[in-house]
Design a protein around this motif. Structure first.
Motif, PDB file in Angstrom:
ATOM      1  N   ILE A  78       0.839  -1.206   0.000  1.00  0.00           N
ATOM      2  CA  ILE A  78       0.000   0.000   0.000  1.00  0.00           C
ATOM      3  C   ILE A  78       0.873   1.255   0.000  1.00  0.00           C
ATOM      4  CG2 ILE A  78      -1.614   1.348   1.406  1.00  0.00           C
ATOM      5  CD1 ILE A  78      -2.928  -1.330   2.178  1.00  0.00           C
ATOM      6  N   VAL A  79       1.901   1.282   0.829  1.00  0.00           N
ATOM      7  CA  VAL A  79       2.795   2.448   0.874  1.00  0.00           C
ATOM      8  C   VAL A  79       3.510   2.616  -0.464  1.00  0.00           C
ATOM      9  CG1 VAL A  79       4.895   3.378   1.942  1.00  0.00           C
ATOM     10  CG2 VAL A  79       3.077   2.435   3.380  1.00  0.00           C
ATOM     11  N   GLY A  80       3.960   1.517  -1.041  1.00  0.00           N
ATOM     12  CA  GLY A  80       4.615   1.575  -2.346  1.00  0.00           C
ATOM     13  C   GLY A  80       3.687   2.096  -3.426  1.00  0.00           C
ATOM     14  N   MET A  81       2.452   1.660  -3.430  1.00  0.00           N
ATOM     15  CA  MET A  81       1.477   2.136  -4.421  1.00  0.00           C
ATOM     16  C   MET A  81       1.206   3.629  -4.236  1.00  0.00           C
ATOM     17  SD  MET A  81       0.692  -0.302  -6.475  1.00  0.00           S
ATOM     18  CE  MET A  81      -0.838   0.188  -7.202  1.00  0.00           C
ATOM     19  N   MET A  82       1.129   4.085  -2.989  1.00  0.00           N
ATOM     20  CA  MET A  82       0.914   5.506  -2.742  1.00  0.00           C
ATOM     21  C   MET A  82       2.068   6.329  -3.293  1.00  0.00           C
ATOM     22  SD  MET A  82      -0.731   5.398   1.091  1.00  0.00           S
ATOM     23  CE  MET A  82      -0.533   7.132   1.335  1.00  0.00           C
ATOM     24  N   ILE A  83       3.289   5.863  -3.099  1.00  0.00           N
ATOM     25  CA  ILE A  83       4.456   6.579  -3.612  1.00  0.00           C
ATOM     26  C   ILE A  83       4.416   6.630  -5.133  1.00  0.00           C
ATOM     27  CG2 ILE A  83       6.978   6.423  -3.861  1.00  0.00           C
ATOM     28  CD1 ILE A  83       7.013   5.353  -0.952  1.00  0.00           C
ATOM     29  N   ILE A  84       4.081   5.531  -5.771  1.00  0.00           N
ATOM     30  CA  ILE A  84       4.003   5.488  -7.234  1.00  0.00           C
ATOM     31  C   ILE A  84       2.926   6.425  -7.747  1.00  0.00           C
ATOM     32  CG2 ILE A  84       3.390   4.004  -9.191  1.00  0.00           C
ATOM     33  CD1 ILE A  84       4.852   1.723  -7.681  1.00  0.00           C
ATOM     34  N   VAL A  85       1.752   6.423  -7.130  1.00  0.00           N
ATOM     35  CA  VAL A  85       0.646   7.284  -7.572  1.00  0.00           C
ATOM     36  C   VAL A  85       1.029   8.757  -7.428  1.00  0.00           C
ATOM     37  CG1 VAL A  85      -1.703   8.022  -6.975  1.00  0.00           C
ATOM     38  CG2 VAL A  85      -1.173   5.601  -7.188  1.00  0.00           C
ATOM     39  N   ILE A  86       1.650   9.123  -6.327  1.00  0.00           N
ATOM     40  CA  ILE A  86       2.067  10.518  -6.128  1.00  0.00           C
ATOM     41  C   ILE A  86       3.120  10.906  -7.162  1.00  0.00           C
ATOM     42  CG2 ILE A  86       3.305  12.060  -4.546  1.00  0.00           C
ATOM     43  CD1 ILE A  86       1.850  10.567  -2.253  1.00  0.00           C
ATOM     44  N   PHE A  87       4.084  10.037  -7.412  1.00  0.00           N
ATOM     45  CA  PHE A  87       5.133  10.317  -8.386  1.00  0.00           C
ATOM     46  C   PHE A  87       4.546  10.511  -9.778  1.00  0.00           C
ATOM     47  CE2 PHE A  87       8.303   8.786 -11.462  1.00  0.00           C
ATOM     48  CZ  PHE A  87       9.333   9.668 -11.195  1.00  0.00           C
TER      49      PHE A  87
END
Length: 71
Positions: free
Chosen positions: A23-32
């Motif tokens: 979930i944290v990884g997906m959030m970082i990808i979406v923000i990027f």
């Protein structure tokens, strides 16, 4: 009497850690990706010659151009 060995973590702890990391990884990808899309849109507008209203010159002395809005 305890022998100094700790008890193993609950069975679901490892699964929860993996899910939280995903979930944290997906959030970082979406923000990027979102910030890159915003930057691309801003760059496209600047190349097209469009100026943000906040950046538009308002007086004759701003950037040496005429005012954006006639008085």
């Amino acid at each position: 009497m305890p022998t100094g060995q700790s008890t193993p973590p609950p069975r679901g702890a490892g699964k929860f850690a993996v899910i939280a990391a995903v979930i944290v990884g997906m959030m970082i990808i979406v923000i990027f990706v979102g910030m890159n899309m915003q930057h691309a849109q801003t760059a496209k507008e600047q190349e097209a010659g469009q100026v943000k209203p906040a950046d538009a010159p308002m007086t004759e002395n701003d950037l040496g151009k005429l005012p954006a809005k006639p008085n």
